[in-house]
Design an enzyme around this catalytic site. Sequence first.
Site, PDB file in Angstrom:
ATOM      1  N   THR A 122       0.810  -1.214   0.000  1.00  0.00           N
ATOM      2  CA  THR A 122       0.000   0.000   0.000  1.00  0.00           C
ATOM      3  C   THR A 122       0.846   1.267   0.000  1.00  0.00           C
ATOM      4  OG1 THR A 122      -1.776  -1.117   1.155  1.00  0.00           O
ATOM      5  CG2 THR A 122      -1.739   1.265   1.341  1.00  0.00           C
ATOM      6  N   THR A 159       1.638  -4.633   4.226  1.00  0.00           N
ATOM      7  CA  THR A 159       1.496  -5.034   5.628  1.00  0.00           C
ATOM      8  C   THR A 159       0.958  -6.456   5.781  1.00  0.00           C
ATOM      9  OG1 THR A 159      -0.717  -4.047   5.718  1.00  0.00           O
ATOM     10  CG2 THR A 159       1.129  -2.682   6.468  1.00  0.00           C
TER      11      THR A 159
HETATM   12  N1  ASP Z   1      -2.620  -5.642   0.545  1.00  0.00           N
HETATM   13  C1  ASP Z   1      -1.566  -4.758   0.952  1.00  0.00           C
HETATM   14  C2  ASP Z   1      -0.286  -5.548   0.991  1.00  0.00           C
HETATM   15  O1  ASP Z   1      -0.012  -6.230   1.923  1.00  0.00           O
HETATM   16  C3  ASP Z   1      -1.862  -4.157   2.262  1.00  0.00           C
HETATM   17  C4  ASP Z   1      -0.842  -3.169   2.786  1.00  0.00           C
HETATM   18  O2  ASP Z   1       0.194  -2.933   2.237  1.00  0.00           O
HETATM   19  O3  ASP Z   1      -1.117  -2.597   3.837  1.00  0.00           O
HETATM   20  O4  ASP Z   1       0.482  -5.486   0.070  1.00  0.00           O
END
Ligand code: ASP
Length: 341
Positions: free
Chosen positions: A14, A88
């Site tokens: 993200t 994340t």
């Molecule tokens: N779907 C995303 C990922 O893990 C979520 C994020 O980055 O917070 O790449």
Amino acid sequence: MEKPRILIIYTGGTIGMVETPEGLQPFDFSHLMDNVPKLGELGYEIDSVQFKNPIDSSNMNPQYWGMIVKDIADNYDKYDGFVVLHGTDTMAYTASALAFMLRNLRKPVVVTGSQLPIGDVREDGTQNLVSAVQVAAAKDANGDPMIQEVVISFQDYIVRGCRSTKFTSTGFHAFKSFNYPDLGTIDLHIEYAEPYLMRHDDKLPLDPFYAMDPNILVMWLYPGITESVVKAQLATPGVKAVVLRTFGAGNAPTEQWFLDALGDAVKKGLIVYNVTQCANGGDEQKRYYTGDMLSKAGVISGYDITCEAAVAKLMYLLGSGLPADTVREYLGVSMVGELTD
Ligand code: ASP
């Protein structure tokens, strides 16, 4: 004083995403640097590399882990610290895997990301990125790197990578280390919990590892789980090790079919690693009769290891080609600070 040299490795997530008609998608890293002019104000030498095609971390796998490890290994002598920008969702798995794969790591590897894209009006990415770069550059009183291991730096906390868990999908404080003290706090000042930081007596050269073996299974127990479901999972072709997600202090049903199924699997050479479903605490396999029966069936206690670290540890140990008895011994002890033994 020489300027700290930091390498940022952008894998996706993200933090570097943009809104598209199809939803949030990873964008080119130059977008991210354009949006964080503050990085220049730190006065560090900062370089960056990125995955050719940045990924949503739901697509993370051992090959991608290998790419991160290679980026670090190829540049190890040129930089004081490394910041890995990562989604994340699987960040805790990656931080755990890197802890095992970056053997003899003596420099900071700081993993971070964000819950909202840096380009958004209200976002957590800028703080997380700038803080991570500062954490990667920090020195202790001896002039040695403050961080000499893989950590996650996120919002106001620094936690050991192989102890971390993503515990909220919406909160900015997204990562916790439930079973090991935080390594630092990020508020007005960045404070480090020095007694808990990893320290090394030697200066061995980095020894990167790439051969993670993904032939493992995570089996989550629940009241009413049936014999056919258990047996089918244990008979999955190619599976060499099972992370058994048990209840409470490492307990499981004592029905005979269940114990026999586990016992038979262990006799056939399957490694079964007991990891409690509870985020906090750990398993004490011998505390209850229900847990002790697992010991008798040949199940190995994971103590207070996270599921993420257990997955990484098994992939690492299976991939290292060690004899089964040695793998079993290593599972019961801390190798990189992943459990309290
Ligand atoms: N779907 C995303 C990922 O893990 C979520 C994020 O980055 O917070 O790449």
